[in-house]
Design a protein around this motif. Structure first.
Motif, PDB file in Angstrom:
ATOM      1  N   LYS A   1       0.810  -1.222   0.000  1.00 42.98           N
ATOM      2  CA  LYS A   1       0.000   0.000   0.000  1.00 42.98           C
ATOM      3  C   LYS A   1       0.843   1.272   0.000  1.00 42.98           C
ATOM      4  CE  LYS A   1      -0.520   0.214   5.056  1.00 42.98           C
ATOM      5  NZ  LYS A   1      -1.480   0.326   6.166  1.00 42.98           N
ATOM      6  N   ASP A   2       2.071   1.199   0.500  1.00 44.32           N
ATOM      7  CA  ASP A   2       2.913   2.393   0.547  1.00 44.32           C
ATOM      8  C   ASP A   2       3.710   2.601  -0.738  1.00 44.32           C
ATOM      9  OD1 ASP A   2       2.080   2.939   3.097  1.00 44.32           O
ATOM     10  OD2 ASP A   2       3.697   1.795   4.045  1.00 44.32           O
ATOM     11  N   VAL A   3       3.455   1.794  -1.731  1.00 43.65           N
ATOM     12  CA  VAL A   3       4.210   1.868  -2.982  1.00 43.65           C
ATOM     13  C   VAL A   3       3.331   2.470  -4.071  1.00 43.65           C
ATOM     14  CG1 VAL A   3       5.352   0.547  -4.796  1.00 43.65           C
ATOM     15  CG2 VAL A   3       5.703  -0.071  -2.387  1.00 43.65           C
ATOM     16  N   ARG A   4       3.896   3.473  -4.769  1.00 47.60           N
ATOM     17  CA  ARG A   4       3.190   4.110  -5.882  1.00 47.60           C
ATOM     18  C   ARG A   4       3.871   3.739  -7.191  1.00 47.60           C
ATOM     19  NH1 ARG A   4       3.307   9.826  -7.569  1.00 47.60           N
ATOM     20  NH2 ARG A   4       4.604  10.262  -5.757  1.00 47.60           N
ATOM     21  N   ILE A   5       3.082   3.333  -8.174  1.00 45.12           N
ATOM     22  CA  ILE A   5       3.624   2.938  -9.482  1.00 45.12           C
ATOM     23  C   ILE A   5       3.343   4.037 -10.490  1.00 45.12           C
ATOM     24  CG2 ILE A   5       3.500   1.270 -11.367  1.00 45.12           C
ATOM     25  CD1 ILE A   5       2.619  -0.817  -9.264  1.00 45.12           C
ATOM     26  N   VAL A   6       4.409   4.459 -11.192  1.00 44.72           N
ATOM     27  CA  VAL A   6       4.258   5.441 -12.266  1.00 44.72           C
ATOM     28  C   VAL A   6       4.899   4.847 -13.521  1.00 44.72           C
ATOM     29  CG1 VAL A   6       4.220   7.428 -10.713  1.00 44.72           C
ATOM     30  CG2 VAL A   6       6.408   6.634 -11.637  1.00 44.72           C
ATOM     31  N   HIS A   7       4.456   5.297 -14.675  1.00 42.90           N
ATOM     32  CA  HIS A   7       4.906   4.689 -15.933  1.00 42.90           C
ATOM     33  C   HIS A   7       5.682   5.691 -16.774  1.00 42.90           C
ATOM     34  CE1 HIS A   7       2.424   1.085 -15.237  1.00 42.90           C
ATOM     35  NE2 HIS A   7       1.541   1.936 -14.733  1.00 42.90           N
ATOM     36  N   ALA A   8       6.886   5.293 -17.184  1.00 41.17           N
ATOM     37  CA  ALA A   8       7.709   6.130 -18.065  1.00 41.17           C
ATOM     38  C   ALA A   8       7.243   5.954 -19.499  1.00 41.17           C
ATOM     39  CB  ALA A   8       9.175   5.745 -17.930  1.00 41.17           C
ATOM     40  N   ALA A   9       7.054   7.056 -20.188  1.00 40.55           N
ATOM     41  CA  ALA A   9       6.546   7.003 -21.555  1.00 40.55           C
ATOM     42  C   ALA A   9       7.590   6.487 -22.536  1.00 40.55           C
ATOM     43  CB  ALA A   9       6.074   8.394 -21.988  1.00 40.55           C
ATOM     44  N   LYS A  10       8.871   6.701 -22.221  1.00 39.39           N
ATOM     45  CA  LYS A  10       9.946   6.285 -23.129  1.00 39.39           C
ATOM     46  C   LYS A  10      10.836   5.254 -22.460  1.00 39.39           C
ATOM     47  CE  LYS A  10      10.117  10.842 -25.352  1.00 39.39           C
ATOM     48  NZ  LYS A  10      10.982  12.014 -25.650  1.00 39.39           N
ATOM     49  N   LYS A  11      11.529   4.471 -23.275  1.00 38.92           N
ATOM     50  CA  LYS A  11      12.430   3.446 -22.766  1.00 38.92           C
ATOM     51  C   LYS A  11      13.760   4.060 -22.344  1.00 38.92           C
ATOM     52  CE  LYS A  11      10.211  -0.534 -23.448  1.00 38.92           C
ATOM     53  NZ  LYS A  11      10.004  -1.540 -22.393  1.00 38.92           N
ATOM     54  N   GLY A  12      14.402   3.419 -21.369  1.00 34.83           N
ATOM     55  CA  GLY A  12      15.733   3.847 -20.961  1.00 34.83           C
ATOM     56  C   GLY A  12      15.838   4.032 -19.456  1.00 34.83           C
ATOM     57  N   TYR A  13      17.006   3.706 -18.932  1.00 33.04           N
ATOM     58  CA  TYR A  13      17.274   3.856 -17.493  1.00 33.04           C
ATOM     59  C   TYR A  13      17.067   5.303 -17.045  1.00 33.04           C
ATOM     60  CZ  TYR A  13      20.205   4.039 -13.230  1.00 33.04           C
ATOM     61  OH  TYR A  13      20.686   4.249 -11.965  1.00 33.04           O
ATOM     62  N   GLY A  14      17.638   6.240 -17.827  1.00 32.52           N
ATOM     63  CA  GLY A  14      17.482   7.643 -17.486  1.00 32.52           C
ATOM     64  C   GLY A  14      16.038   8.102 -17.568  1.00 32.52           C
ATOM     65  N   GLU A  15      15.311   7.588 -18.564  1.00 29.80           N
ATOM     66  CA  GLU A  15      13.900   7.971 -18.712  1.00 29.80           C
ATOM     67  C   GLU A  15      13.087   7.503 -17.507  1.00 29.80           C
ATOM     68  OE1 GLU A  15      12.407   9.847 -20.834  1.00 29.80           O
ATOM     69  OE2 GLU A  15      14.104  10.178 -22.174  1.00 29.80           O
ATOM     70  N   ALA A  16      13.379   6.295 -17.038  1.00 26.81           N
ATOM     71  CA  ALA A  16      12.654   5.773 -15.875  1.00 26.81           C
ATOM     72  C   ALA A  16      12.917   6.625 -14.638  1.00 26.81           C
ATOM     73  CB  ALA A  16      13.055   4.330 -15.613  1.00 26.81           C
ATOM     74  N   LEU A  17      14.173   7.010 -14.428  1.00 29.65           N
ATOM     75  CA  LEU A  17      14.498   7.829 -13.263  1.00 29.65           C
ATOM     76  C   LEU A  17      13.919   9.237 -13.382  1.00 29.65           C
ATOM     77  CD1 LEU A  17      18.164   6.749 -12.465  1.00 29.65           C
ATOM     78  CD2 LEU A  17      16.133   6.350 -11.074  1.00 29.65           C
ATOM     79  N   LYS A  18      14.048   9.845 -14.543  1.00 31.74           N
ATOM     80  CA  LYS A  18      13.484  11.193 -14.723  1.00 31.74           C
ATOM     81  C   LYS A  18      11.973  11.191 -14.491  1.00 31.74           C
ATOM     82  CE  LYS A  18      15.143  11.902 -18.852  1.00 31.74           C
ATOM     83  NZ  LYS A  18      15.343  12.593 -20.147  1.00 31.74           N
ATOM     84  N   ASN A  19      11.319  10.139 -14.953  1.00 30.77           N
ATOM     85  CA  ASN A  19       9.873  10.017 -14.762  1.00 30.77           C
ATOM     86  C   ASN A  19       9.530   9.912 -13.273  1.00 30.77           C
ATOM     87  OD1 ASN A  19       7.037   9.302 -15.567  1.00 30.77           O
ATOM     88  ND2 ASN A  19       7.635   7.336 -14.669  1.00 30.77           N
ATOM     89  N   GLY A  20      10.300   9.115 -12.555  1.00 35.56           N
ATOM     90  CA  GLY A  20      10.067   8.973 -11.116  1.00 35.56           C
ATOM     91  C   GLY A  20      10.336  10.260 -10.363  1.00 35.56           C
ATOM     92  N   PHE A  21      11.441  10.944 -10.696  1.00 30.79           N
ATOM     93  CA  PHE A  21      11.786  12.197 -10.018  1.00 30.79           C
ATOM     94  C   PHE A  21      10.723  13.263 -10.272  1.00 30.79           C
ATOM     95  CE2 PHE A  21      16.553  11.059 -10.622  1.00 30.79           C
ATOM     96  CZ  PHE A  21      16.472  10.145  -9.588  1.00 30.79           C
ATOM     97  N   ALA A  22      10.204  13.303 -11.493  1.00 28.96           N
ATOM     98  CA  ALA A  22       9.214  14.328 -11.852  1.00 28.96           C
ATOM     99  C   ALA A  22       7.945  14.206 -11.025  1.00 28.96           C
ATOM    100  CB  ALA A  22       8.893  14.241 -13.336  1.00 28.96           C
ATOM    101  N   GLN A  23       7.657  13.006 -10.546  1.00 25.45           N
ATOM    102  CA  GLN A  23       6.417  12.782  -9.799  1.00 25.45           C
ATOM    103  C   GLN A  23       6.659  12.599  -8.304  1.00 25.45           C
ATOM    104  OE1 GLN A  23       3.449  10.348 -11.970  1.00 25.45           O
ATOM    105  NE2 GLN A  23       5.069   9.966 -13.471  1.00 25.45           N
ATOM    106  N   ALA A  24       7.882  12.889  -7.873  1.00 29.81           N
ATOM    107  CA  ALA A  24       8.227  12.737  -6.456  1.00 29.81           C
ATOM    108  C   ALA A  24       7.827  13.977  -5.663  1.00 29.81           C
ATOM    109  CB  ALA A  24       9.724  12.493  -6.320  1.00 29.81           C
ATOM    110  N   ASN A  25       7.349  13.764  -4.458  1.00 32.83           N
ATOM    111  CA  ASN A  25       6.917  14.855  -3.583  1.00 32.83           C
ATOM    112  C   ASN A  25       7.933  15.200  -2.499  1.00 32.83           C
ATOM    113  OD1 ASN A  25       4.208  15.096  -4.721  1.00 32.83           O
ATOM    114  ND2 ASN A  25       3.821  13.102  -3.796  1.00 32.83           N
ATOM    115  N   GLY A  26       8.955  14.397  -2.356  1.00 26.46           N
ATOM    116  CA  GLY A  26       9.864  14.548  -1.229  1.00 26.46           C
ATOM    117  C   GLY A  26      10.802  15.732  -1.326  1.00 26.46           C
ATOM    118  N   LYS A  27      11.230  16.212  -0.173  1.00 27.11           N
ATOM    119  CA  LYS A  27      12.265  17.245  -0.112  1.00 27.11           C
ATOM    120  C   LYS A  27      13.573  16.676  -0.649  1.00 27.11           C
ATOM    121  CE  LYS A  27      14.741  20.205   3.185  1.00 27.11           C
ATOM    122  NZ  LYS A  27      14.887  20.593   4.619  1.00 27.11           N
TER     123      LYS A  27
END
Length: 386
Positions: A60-86
């Protein structure tokens, strides 16, 4: 948890990690829960089809987001863009990174007001067979050394996939890479922005997956290197100008002084002149290459000579190119006439031909390279947003 108070957003990039995703989530939850802070765990999926996401959805504490493009960097950028943390942290989800070092990393970044803390594999304990020989003793040390040399870093592991950083700092760096070179770009952009980076020794565990890793040693290693070099136009500018000016001057000296000997050693002769010609030609090409890099890095400031060459008005550029073409044509014609006088037979005019050879090779390469710079500049400026 209230997202407004989220202290750490932890991102796992994921692509078909069924074997390890549950173990990594559980380990991370235990670590974060013991830290007594507000947190969120984000799985940034890169197109998994093996049931990884179904496993993650159980928590329940895990949120899944989907990267539109393939690639390690794309996955991380997608996750960072939707992160709420300081603070945002990330690690590979293969079970190789010891997540129990996260509290220490968090304490460091808070206590020392750092912008990024890197868990260095090279300084910690590396389990047997956890890192391939080429990665451990060649790839990572060489790439790290180059980054330290060119960008003033004091790092031991540029490829670590376990880091924590200020969310605000990350956003200001504008990291763009889509592939594995994302790790290098993150450090380079941070170093260019004078960020405070701290390393802690963390080591590396063996990859817990049975399948081959996503990393391709030679392809991704080359992508890292190409990106690193693309970020340092000043280095190429300096090397190019040094080569061009130094070896052009030596060639001019040779024209008037050759052959010149000191004792039994001949220091200026046609052999050395050929070397001077080759290196001066190489220098002008490297210099023009640096100007191409400046076109795509407008925030970088070239030397005045490069600025003038880059900003030549079109009429002056045309005049310079025509004059240089006339000079090259004259040199070629002069050599041809002297050869024809010998009825196109073998002639020994080496000292006569070498100055012309310098003009033909060095100036010709300079003409083509300068023209290429301005063509690319025009093409890029036409496409650049205004």
């Amino acid at each position: 948890m209230n997202s407004k108070k989220t202290e750490i957003s932890f991102i796992f990039p994921c692509l078909n990690e069924r074997e390890t995703i549950e173990g990594c989530i559980r380990e991370l939850q235990q670590v974060l829960s013991a830290m007594n802070i507000d947190y969120e765990i984000i799985i940034s999926d890169n197109g998994s089809t093996d049931g990884s996401l179904e496993i993650a959805q159980k928590y329940k504490d895990v949120r899944i987001v989907h990267a539109a493009k393939k690639g390690y960097g794309e996955a991380l950028k997608n996750g960072f863009a939707q992160a709420n943390g300081k603070y945002i942290a990330f690690a590979d989800i293969d079970g190789s990174y010891p997540l129990n070092f996260l509290p220490q990393m968090y304490e460091k970044i808070v206590a020392e007001n750092a912008d990024m803390v890197v868990a260095s594999r090279m300084k910690g304990k590396i389990e047997d067979k956890a890192m391939p020989f080429m990665h451990r003793y060649v790839g990572t040390p060489v790439l790290t050394w180059i980054i330290n040399l060119l960008f003033g870093g004091k790092l031991s592991d540029c490829n670590s996939g376990f880091r924590i950083m200020k969310n605000s700092a990350y956003k200001s760096w504008k990291v763009m890479s889509s592939g594995m070179e994302f790790a290098s770009e993150l450090l380079i952009k941070a170093l260019k922005n004078k960020a405070k980076i701290i390393e802690i020794p963390a080591g590396l565990n063996r990859d817990k997956r049975s399948k081959a890793p996503h990393l391709n040693t030679w392809r991704d290693g080359m992508r890292h290197l190409l990106f690193i070099l693309s970020e340092c136009p000043k280095f190429f500018e300096l090397i190019g100008l040094i080569f061009f000016i130094t070896f052009s001057a030596l060639e001019m000296m040779s024209i008037f002084l050759a052959p010149l000997s000191i004792g039994n050693i001949t220091i200026l002769n046609y052999h050395s002149q050929l070397i001077f010609i080759i290196l001066s030609s190489l220098g002008i090409q490297i210099w023009c290459f640096s100007m191409m890099l400046y076109i795509f890095s407008p925030q970088e400031k070239p030397y005045k000579i490069s600025q003038k060459a880059l900003n030549l008005p079109e009429d002056r550029l045309f005049l310079i190119l025509i004059c240089l073409l006339i000079l090259v044509s004259y040199c070629l014609l002069s050599v041809f006439i002297n050869w024809s006088k010998a009825h196109f037979q073998e002639i020994n005019l080496i000292y006569y031909i070498l100055p012309y050879l310098y003009a033909i090779t060095t100036i010709s390469s300079g003409i083509f390279s300068l023209l290429s710079v301005h063509i690319i500049k025009r093409k890029y400026n036409d496409k650049a947003p205004r």
